[in-house]
Write a protein that holds these residues in place. Structure first.
Motif, short mmCIF file in Angstrom:
data_model
loop_
_atom_site.label_atom_id
_atom_site.label_comp_id
_atom_site.label_asym_id
_atom_site.label_seq_id
_atom_site.Cartn_x
_atom_site.Cartn_y
_atom_site.Cartn_z
N LEU A 37 0.83 -1.22 0.00
CA LEU A 37 0.00 0.00 0.00
C LEU A 37 0.86 1.26 0.00
CD1 LEU A 37 -2.90 -1.03 2.38
CD2 LEU A 37 -3.13 -0.31 -0.01
N ASN A 38 2.11 1.15 0.46
CA ASN A 38 3.02 2.30 0.48
C ASN A 38 3.77 2.49 -0.83
OD1 ASN A 38 2.42 3.01 3.16
ND2 ASN A 38 3.74 1.38 3.89
N GLY A 39 3.57 1.57 -1.78
CA GLY A 39 4.23 1.70 -3.07
C GLY A 39 4.90 0.40 -3.48
N PRO A 40 5.41 0.37 -4.71
CA PRO A 40 6.04 -0.86 -5.24
C PRO A 40 7.25 -1.26 -4.41
CG PRO A 40 5.75 0.79 -6.97
CD PRO A 40 5.44 1.46 -5.66
N LEU A 41 7.46 -2.56 -4.33
CA LEU A 41 8.62 -3.11 -3.63
C LEU A 41 9.24 -4.23 -4.45
CD1 LEU A 41 7.26 -3.37 0.04
CD2 LEU A 41 8.98 -1.77 -0.80
N ARG A 42 10.53 -4.38 -4.31
CA ARG A 42 11.22 -5.50 -4.92
C ARG A 42 11.07 -6.71 -4.01
NH1 ARG A 42 16.89 -3.20 -7.04
NH2 ARG A 42 17.01 -5.33 -7.81
N TYR A 43 11.35 -7.89 -4.56
CA TYR A 43 11.16 -9.15 -3.83
C TYR A 43 11.89 -9.13 -2.49
CZ TYR A 43 10.89 -14.14 -2.93
OH TYR A 43 10.64 -15.36 -2.35
N LYS A 44 13.17 -8.78 -2.50
CA LYS A 44 13.98 -8.81 -1.27
C LYS A 44 13.48 -7.77 -0.27
CE LYS A 44 16.92 -12.12 -1.74
NZ LYS A 44 16.95 -13.25 -0.85
N GLU A 45 12.99 -6.64 -0.74
CA GLU A 45 12.44 -5.62 0.16
C GLU A 45 11.20 -6.17 0.88
OE1 GLU A 45 13.49 -1.42 -2.02
OE2 GLU A 45 11.88 -2.62 -2.89
N LEU A 46 10.36 -6.86 0.13
CA LEU A 46 9.18 -7.48 0.73
C LEU A 46 9.60 -8.54 1.75
CD1 LEU A 46 6.53 -8.09 -2.06
CD2 LEU A 46 6.13 -7.06 0.16
N GLN A 47 10.56 -9.37 1.37
CA GLN A 47 11.00 -10.44 2.25
C GLN A 47 11.57 -9.87 3.55
OE1 GLN A 47 14.10 -13.03 0.65
NE2 GLN A 47 13.00 -14.80 1.47
N ARG A 48 12.36 -8.80 3.46
CA ARG A 48 12.90 -8.17 4.67
C ARG A 48 11.79 -7.55 5.51
NH1 ARG A 48 17.39 -6.90 1.40
NH2 ARG A 48 16.40 -5.01 0.62
N SER A 49 10.81 -6.93 4.87
CA SER A 49 9.70 -6.31 5.60
C SER A 49 8.89 -7.33 6.37
CB SER A 49 8.77 -5.57 4.63
OG SER A 49 9.44 -4.52 3.99
N LEU A 50 8.71 -8.50 5.77
CA LEU A 50 7.87 -9.54 6.37
C LEU A 50 8.58 -10.31 7.46
CD1 LEU A 50 6.25 -10.75 3.07
CD2 LEU A 50 5.07 -9.58 4.93
N GLY A 51 9.89 -10.31 7.45
CA GLY A 51 10.63 -11.00 8.51
C GLY A 51 10.69 -12.50 8.31
N ASP A 52 10.03 -13.23 9.17
CA ASP A 52 10.16 -14.69 9.22
C ASP A 52 9.27 -15.38 8.18
OD1 ASP A 52 11.05 -17.15 10.16
OD2 ASP A 52 9.44 -17.29 11.63
N ILE A 53 9.64 -15.24 6.92
CA ILE A 53 8.90 -15.89 5.84
C ILE A 53 9.90 -16.57 4.92
CG2 ILE A 53 8.83 -13.81 4.41
CD1 ILE A 53 6.08 -14.77 3.36
#
Length: 115
Positions: A37-53
């Motif tokens: 919702l805050n804007g586009p993200l790259r795969y690794k950015e998403l993975q870091r944001s989500l933490g334990d996934i």
């Protein structure tokens, strides 16, 4: 409880709440939408944001949300390849839902902290 015109079975195809829950059916799916919702993200950015996934679970959730029309995946032809995820207009329309979830979560945390 369902005497106000709501279908008795939330898994019924006529139940809008059931439909919403099916679209963001996993904990990760909802969190992915929240971060995008805050804007586009790259795969690794998403993975870091989500933490334990795990990579497998993230990939499955992204594919599911893409198949449901909630996000788009753009691959940029460069070295190294870059992949970016972005919410579609339909995905962006969930903003009010997530704003309400955020507000209720804050309210709940405050209520629990006071008891």
């Amino acid at each position: 409880m369902f005497d106000q015109g709501f279908p008795a079975n939330p898994e019924s195809p006529q139940c809008p709440v059931g439909t919403t829950l099916q679209v963001i059916s996993t904990r990760w799916g909802a969190l992915i939408v929240h971060y995008l919702l805050n804007g586009p993200l790259r795969y690794k950015e998403l993975q870091r944001s989500l933490g334990d996934i795990s990579q497998k679970v993230l990939t499955e959730n992204l594919r599911q949300l893409e198949a449901r029309g909630i996000l788009t995946r753009t691959v940029y032809e460069q070295v190294p390849p870059r992949v970016e995820y972005k919410l579609t207009e339909l995905g962006q329309s969930m903003r009010t839902l997530f704003d309400a979830l955020w507000a209720w979560g804050e309210h709940y945390q405050e209520a629990v902290a006071q008891s």
